[in-house]
Write a protein that holds these residues in place. Sequence first.
Motif, PDB file in Angstrom:
ATOM      1  N   THR A 252       0.828  -1.209   0.000  1.00 29.87           N
ATOM      2  CA  THR A 252       0.000   0.000   0.000  1.00 29.87           C
ATOM      3  C   THR A 252       0.860   1.255   0.000  1.00 29.87           C
ATOM      4  OG1 THR A 252      -1.688  -1.211   1.230  1.00 29.87           O
ATOM      5  CG2 THR A 252      -1.877   1.182   1.214  1.00 29.87           C
TER       6      THR A 252
ATOM      7  N   ASN B 233      -3.182 -18.123   0.355  1.00 27.08           N
ATOM      8  CA  ASN B 233      -4.126 -17.794  -0.715  1.00 27.08           C
ATOM      9  C   ASN B 233      -4.329 -16.281  -0.833  1.00 27.08           C
ATOM     10  OD1 ASN B 233      -6.188 -18.554  -2.739  1.00 27.08           O
ATOM     11  ND2 ASN B 233      -7.586 -17.619  -1.284  1.00 27.08           N
ATOM     12  N   MET B 234      -4.505 -15.631   0.307  1.00 22.98           N
ATOM     13  CA  MET B 234      -4.728 -14.181   0.277  1.00 22.98           C
ATOM     14  C   MET B 234      -3.517 -13.461  -0.306  1.00 22.98           C
ATOM     15  SD  MET B 234      -6.866 -11.623   2.085  1.00 22.98           S
ATOM     16  CE  MET B 234      -7.125 -12.064   3.735  1.00 22.98           C
TER      17      MET B 234
ATOM     18  N   VAL C 125      -3.745 -13.814  -3.996  1.00 22.82           N
ATOM     19  CA  VAL C 125      -4.858 -13.019  -4.541  1.00 22.82           C
ATOM     20  C   VAL C 125      -4.495 -11.536  -4.589  1.00 22.82           C
ATOM     21  CG1 VAL C 125      -7.226 -12.253  -4.073  1.00 22.82           C
ATOM     22  CG2 VAL C 125      -6.636 -14.678  -3.867  1.00 22.82           C
ATOM     23  N   LEU C 126      -3.876 -11.051  -3.499  1.00 26.25           N
ATOM     24  CA  LEU C 126      -3.559  -9.622  -3.422  1.00 26.25           C
ATOM     25  C   LEU C 126      -2.140  -9.322  -3.924  1.00 26.25           C
ATOM     26  CD1 LEU C 126      -5.182  -8.718   0.043  1.00 26.25           C
ATOM     27  CD2 LEU C 126      -6.200  -8.574  -2.243  1.00 26.25           C
TER      28      LEU C 126
ATOM     29  N   ILE D 275      -7.343   2.132   5.235  1.00 24.39           N
ATOM     30  CA  ILE D 275      -7.816   1.255   4.161  1.00 24.39           C
ATOM     31  C   ILE D 275      -8.991   0.433   4.683  1.00 24.39           C
ATOM     32  CG2 ILE D 275      -5.529   1.053   3.084  1.00 24.39           C
ATOM     33  CD1 ILE D 275      -5.543  -1.893   4.336  1.00 24.39           C
TER      34      ILE D 275
ATOM     35  N   ILE E  71     -10.739  -3.383   4.354  1.00 21.58           N
ATOM     36  CA  ILE E  71     -10.450  -4.732   3.885  1.00 21.58           C
ATOM     37  C   ILE E  71     -11.494  -5.703   4.428  1.00 21.58           C
ATOM     38  CG2 ILE E  71      -8.777  -5.086   5.784  1.00 21.58           C
ATOM     39  CD1 ILE E  71      -7.186  -6.889   3.797  1.00 21.58           C
TER      40      ILE E  71
ATOM     41  N   GLU F  33      -7.068  -0.377  -4.372  1.00 25.86           N
ATOM     42  CA  GLU F  33      -5.908  -0.508  -3.485  1.00 25.86           C
ATOM     43  C   GLU F  33      -6.246  -0.150  -2.049  1.00 25.86           C
ATOM     44  OE1 GLU F  33      -2.215   1.091  -4.822  1.00 25.86           O
ATOM     45  OE2 GLU F  33      -2.103  -0.675  -6.126  1.00 25.86           O
ATOM     46  N   ARG F  34      -7.313   0.615  -1.857  1.00 28.68           N
ATOM     47  CA  ARG F  34      -7.669   1.000  -0.484  1.00 28.68           C
ATOM     48  C   ARG F  34      -9.026   0.449  -0.059  1.00 28.68           C
ATOM     49  NH1 ARG F  34      -7.005   7.148   0.348  1.00 28.68           N
ATOM     50  NH2 ARG F  34      -7.320   6.560   2.543  1.00 28.68           N
TER      51      ARG F  34
ATOM     52  N   ILE G 157     -10.407  -3.112  -0.280  1.00 23.68           N
ATOM     53  CA  ILE G 157      -9.848  -4.389  -0.724  1.00 23.68           C
ATOM     54  C   ILE G 157     -10.806  -5.537  -0.470  1.00 23.68           C
ATOM     55  CG2 ILE G 157      -7.903  -5.979  -0.459  1.00 23.68           C
ATOM     56  CD1 ILE G 157      -6.307  -3.490   0.630  1.00 23.68           C
ATOM     57  N   ASP G 158     -11.321  -6.093  -1.550  1.00 24.48           N
ATOM     58  CA  ASP G 158     -12.120  -7.313  -1.439  1.00 24.48           C
ATOM     59  C   ASP G 158     -11.186  -8.494  -1.210  1.00 24.48           C
ATOM     60  OD1 ASP G 158     -14.690  -6.369  -1.685  1.00 24.48           O
ATOM     61  OD2 ASP G 158     -14.769  -6.595  -3.859  1.00 24.48           O
ATOM     62  N   THR G 159     -11.575  -9.353  -0.299  1.00 21.66           N
ATOM     63  CA  THR G 159     -10.721 -10.494   0.059  1.00 21.66           C
ATOM     64  C   THR G 159     -11.439 -11.796  -0.252  1.00 21.66           C
ATOM     65  OG1 THR G 159     -11.659 -10.753   2.264  1.00 21.66           O
ATOM     66  CG2 THR G 159      -9.849  -9.189   2.032  1.00 21.66           C
ATOM     67  N   PRO G 160     -10.679 -12.887  -0.261  1.00 23.90           N
ATOM     68  CA  PRO G 160     -11.332 -14.199  -0.231  1.00 23.90           C
ATOM     69  C   PRO G 160     -12.119 -14.344   1.084  1.00 23.90           C
ATOM     70  CG  PRO G 160      -8.956 -14.398  -0.633  1.00 23.90           C
ATOM     71  CD  PRO G 160      -9.218 -12.991  -0.246  1.00 23.90           C
TER      72      PRO G 160
ATOM     73  N   ILE H  95      -8.100 -12.135   7.050  1.00 28.91           N
ATOM     74  CA  ILE H  95      -8.542 -10.729   7.076  1.00 28.91           C
ATOM     75  C   ILE H  95      -8.164 -10.083   8.403  1.00 28.91           C
ATOM     76  CG2 ILE H  95     -10.516  -9.169   6.993  1.00 28.91           C
ATOM     77  CD1 ILE H  95     -11.971 -11.462   5.379  1.00 28.91           C
TER      78      ILE H  95
END
Lengths: 323, 342
Positions: free
Chosen positions: A133, A159-160, A163-164, B25, B27, B61-62, B64-67, B73
């Motif tokens: 970031t 995994n995360m 993904v990111l 951010i 998330i 970028e700010r 943020i969708d996660t699995p 998280i």
Amino acid sequence: MTTFSESQLLDAYRRMRTIRDFEERIHAENTTGDIPGFVHLYAGQEAIATGVCIHLSEKDYIGSTHRGHGHCIAKLCDVKGMMKEIFGKQGGLCAGKGGSMHIADLSQGMLGANAIVGGNPPLAVGAALTAKTKKTRHCAVSFTGDGGSNQGTTFEAMNMAVVLKLPVLFVVENNGYGEGTGADYAVGSRDIAGRAAGFGMPAVRVDGTDFFAVAEAAGEAIERARNGGGPSAIEAVALRFYGHYEGDPQTYRSAEELKRIREEGDCMKIFRARVTGEGTLTEAQLDAIDAEVAELIEEAVAEARAADYPPVSELTTDVYVSY
Amino acid sequence: MAKKTIREAINEALRQEMARDPDVIIIGEDVSGGAGGSGEEDAYGGVMGVTKGLIGEFGRERVIDTPISESAIMGAAAGAATTGLRPVAELMFVDFVGVCFDQIMNQAAKFRYMFGGKARTPMVLRTMIGAGFRAAAQHSQSLYHLFTAVPGLKCVIPSNAYDAKGLMIQAIRDDDPVIFFEHKALYDIADDVPDEAYTIPFGEANFTRDGDDVTIVAFSRMVHIANEVADKLGREGVSVEVLDPRTSSPLDTDSILESVEKTGRLVIVDESAARCGLAGDIAGMVAQEGFEFLRAPIRQVTVPHTPVPFAPTLEDAYIPSPAKVETAVRQLLEARPRRMSA
């Protein structure tokens, strides 16, 4: 092939020697009963922490495990502060409030030893998220073991990170045992690197007793992370010299295995033989470091023993920044 | 002053803080929604639409969708917070804490103490609580008592839009981990909410009704029930004071004790738990610190010691109702003062 300068090799040896002497001294001191609680020794795995952290600055972050002394030293945390912490004394890196399993030094990018198996991979993902970031080109490394590799947190974190596309390296130290249960039994696929690769990241298995093999793989992965290439994983294999905890009778492994590890799997001997054999470092240079480290550990123990315990008034401080 | 719902108030707080501070951010799961899909971005904006529109302003970028990986998280938020960001993480329903409590309880909450005061973990965890949506046992709990019991965490449980905005901005600027509990039945409740940013300090109760005869302490949705009862009894000449602590950690014990000293009677209405919940916690505190103020036993109106049921008849009976609260208040008024033995 990564080449290391003379000073880098001396630095690496010093970190490894410091870890080994630190742990052997804790092993001895622990029998006096003066170290509160329990400790888990890293001896035998020095080449892994050192081979990774040699590529990191204090601005890069690492997350560690209950077996964290080696990671702290390889990340250049203050050895005397560590020793005081392990004795539960004032002046310890965590003011005596954390102990062996929670040593942290954020000023050195050390996010903490962690007494929860599989506790740190999500945290390392967070540190990598900060780096991404803020576009710092720093990275994060999560150290876990074969035991931690079976935790869901590790899977989620891997995994995360993919993904990111985060700058993080997962180092799984396969030391053969999760507490008293063999990794060959508890890791279903017997292939931790392969499992990491299944999440979609480059992953390799290396000999964790070979500093050069670890450093080569880690250097490549960390460079990739800094350049925006996302996460990687390394499974580094090196059996631990001591038990799961100090006092562990280790009845789950044979005397022959313990003997063989020390004879054939000692990363210090392997390192020394290679650098002196190649002529990159001399015995005299290494002996000089041995002497300096021995003195440092001696002073660290003396100072830790002489230090006071925290006053009871500190029981309720630092729960919050403000409350 | 414009009327805004709690949903709008929280959204505005997030937007203003993100605009003010680039380290903030968001998330979580579906906080925008639509990542990797064939339809529109920001398809959800959070399942209740609380974060809607933020991705358009601040980008992926700010926001943020996660699995669907709650441990990752929570841990990512904690790790990011200790290393320089101010994450606002979302745990969609508080019930999901069962799969990720370690990262909150053993990690984020303990860093500061465990590391000798050297760490700061300025994260906010937004999460949804509350029964009443026919969502049954695993999407309806109000588990703020679990978090309140953990040293190192702060717990914010707003009941109205004005408080929600001010407390959210405070939470984001706060340097400790803050859990922010949003009741799913309150999102559309509107109040006067200033457009500009403002903060409300933690640990300061809000008196939503003033009275002399009985004190009701309530959180979140239960504040509205308490107010309803106070208004009804007020028309009968019974003067009920309603106190909304707004945060359970820190808890404004001084205001609770002052009110009980004045009224001598206490009812606590709490959706968290019948056992080891906030009602029991506050009752214990008052019994210990304010026993001499009490003219009648403390009454707790809580959910029963059951999971949240599905069938409408059962769920309606589960939630503390105005009728139950009214009965509790009347019982206290009818109770004869204790006779103190010599």
